[in-house]
Design a protein around this motif. Structure first.
Motif, PDB file in Angstrom:
ATOM      1  N   GLY A  10      -2.529   3.027  -1.484  1.00 46.20           N
ATOM      2  CA  GLY A  10      -2.316   4.465  -1.351  1.00 46.20           C
ATOM      3  C   GLY A  10      -0.938   4.911  -1.751  1.00 46.20           C
ATOM      4  N   PRO A  28      -7.484   4.799  -3.232  1.00 41.41           N
ATOM      5  CA  PRO A  28      -7.404   6.260  -3.192  1.00 41.41           C
ATOM      6  C   PRO A  28      -7.696   6.878  -4.556  1.00 41.41           C
ATOM      7  CG  PRO A  28      -5.206   5.327  -3.278  1.00 41.41           C
ATOM      8  CD  PRO A  28      -6.140   4.165  -3.181  1.00 41.41           C
ATOM      9  N   ILE A  52     -11.194  -1.307   5.731  1.00 43.13           N
ATOM     10  CA  ILE A  52     -10.709  -1.416   4.351  1.00 43.13           C
ATOM     11  C   ILE A  52      -9.913  -2.699   4.203  1.00 43.13           C
ATOM     12  CG2 ILE A  52      -9.257  -0.355   2.595  1.00 43.13           C
ATOM     13  CD1 ILE A  52      -9.901   2.342   3.799  1.00 43.13           C
ATOM     14  N   ALA A  95     -11.514  -0.424  -0.895  1.00 41.20           N
ATOM     15  CA  ALA A  95     -11.387   0.999  -1.202  1.00 41.20           C
ATOM     16  C   ALA A  95     -10.013   1.279  -1.809  1.00 41.20           C
ATOM     17  CB  ALA A  95     -11.591   1.843   0.047  1.00 41.20           C
ATOM     18  N   MET A 152      -9.878   8.047   0.168  1.00 45.53           N
ATOM     19  CA  MET A 152     -10.190   6.636  -0.029  1.00 45.53           C
ATOM     20  C   MET A 152     -11.638   6.475  -0.470  1.00 45.53           C
ATOM     21  SD  MET A 152      -7.332   5.213   0.536  1.00 45.53           S
ATOM     22  CE  MET A 152      -7.818   3.498   0.554  1.00 45.53           C
TER      23      MET A 152
END
Length: 413
Positions: free
Chosen positions: A376, A42, A365, A40, A348
């Motif tokens: 992130g 962001p 994740i 994942a 996310m």
């Protein structure tokens, strides 16, 4: 019981067993089940230029088919195939002797008629005096007057003939009417040509040069609105030209009508082409920026899935559980998609491992390739604010439809 009936009964039993083992078709995680590993990243906020991409065609600024304007034998060929010429350069020389003879003949006639006119003027002056004394008849006076005026007209005609002969002599030197590049030379020394019939060569003006392309008519309002704000520019690159930067050229014209057969509008950009990278007839990839989406939410296109209710993505919440979020996708960036509605920057979004997820399933994740475990860090958080520092890929232009997928058609690549 037939063999077909036995096969049907066995298949039904197999389906019943599979359904029972899977818990009635529901995907549930047991109390001790491990979270599903996923990748994942962001969602990020960025200013994304919306670019309409098209295939363009390079057209010369001007094309001239050079034809000799006088007839005769070509004495010299002073141009070769593919030569670069300036305006006024000598290309061919036609035998000038016939035109020189016409000039000499016209000069002789002009001198003769001027001498006759001088005598006619003197005669007319004498007849005016004699007529006042009633010595000569009116008819004789009229004849003398007509002869003088006729010679004046003849002299004007001879002067025009002389000027025409001089022009023909000038045309015997065939010169380039424009600056550009010569194609194949079609006439050589020794050929006898007629005036305005045979094409000697074709000259294309390639610096500057036009880039012509068409876009769907639905972009016309955006183009006209963008033109009111200032000059528009395109980027153009030839297939295979990977060593040079794209060519930037301003829009020179927008066609005055939409093509009703194709539903497109034609535009032309004017490139200086000083280095002659563009060539007439060449196809190029064109990008036209029609708008800039400020502070847009951008996600990788591979995160986009198709569902019954439309495009959606899996979002991992703060509790570590997956949520199927319906979104409204916008223009497509090279490897990313702009999200017009449904997401905010910082959330996310799952880009890999969606097959292991269902709404409410716990997820772990694992990071994204190249993210270095800090996927992130390049956003300002979930508040949708712009990034404090531009990251690679954020300045990529959004590709507007129809080259990309239409808005709302979020298929996974």
């Amino acid at each position: 019981m037939s063999r077909l009936s036995l096969l049907r009964a066995a298949f039904a039993a197999l389906l019943l067993c599979t359904w029972a083992c899977s818990g009635g078709g529901e995907k549930k995680a047991g109390p001790g089940a491990r979270p599903a590993p996923v990748v994942a990243v962001p969602a990020r906020a960025a200013d994304v230029p919306v670019v309409v991409k098209a295939v363009g065609n390079v057209e010369p600024m001007a094309t001239v088919a050079v034809k000799p304007q006088v007839g005769g034998a070509i004495l010299a060929q002073l141009v070769h195939d593919g030569a670069r010429v300036a305006k006024g350069d000598l290309l061919f020389r036609i035998d000038p002797r016939p035109f020189e003879l016409v000039i000499r003949e016209s000069r002789a006639k002009l001198e003769r008629d001027k001498a006759l006119l001088t005598k006619a003027d003197e005669d007319l002056k004498r007849y005016v005096t004699l007529k006042a004394k009633d010595v000569v008849a009116q008819e004789q006076y009229d004849q003398t007057y007509a002869a003088a005026k006729t010679l004046e007209g003849t002299i004007k005609l001879n002067e025009a003939t002389l000027d025409r002969a001089r022009l023909d002599l000038e045309y015997a030197d065939v010169r380039a009417p424009i600056a550009g590049r010569v194609g194949t030379v079609l006439l050589t020394a020794g050929n006898v040509v007629k005036a305005n019939e045979a094409v000697a060569c074709v000259i294309n003006q390639i610096s500057p040069i036009f880039i012509s392309f068409s876009i769907p008519e639905r972009y016309l309002p955006a183009v006209m609105a963008r033109q009111k704000k200032g000059p528009m520019e395109i980027t153009a690159s030839a297939p295979g030209d990977t060593e040079n930067e794209p060519i930037i050229a301003p829009i020179a014209s927008v066609d005055n009508a939409v093509d009703t057969k194709t539903g497109t509008i034609r535009l032309k950009a004017k490139a200086e082409n000083a280095d002659h990278r563009l060539w007439p007839g060449q196809f190029v990839r064109v990008g036209l920026t029609i708008a800039v989406l400020e502070n847009a939410v951008v996600i990788p296109t591979q995160a986009l899935l198709d569902g019954i209710s439309g495009p959606y993505v899996y979002v991992i919440g703060s509790d570590g559980k997956a949520e199927a979020r319906t979104i409204r996708p916008g223009p497509i960036v090279d490897a990313d998609t702009v999200v017009e509605q449904g997401l905010v920057a910082g959330e996310m979004v799952v880009t890999d491992g969606q097959v292991r997820l269902a709404p409410g399933v716990a997820a772990e994740i694992k990071g994204a390739p190249g993210a270095g475990g800090k996927s992130g860090d390049d956003t300002a958080g979930a508040g949708g604010s712009k990034t404090s520092e531009a990251k690679p890929g954020e300045a990529k232009p959004a590709q507007a439809t129809p080259v990309g997928k239409p808005a709302g058609e979020g298929t996974k690549p």
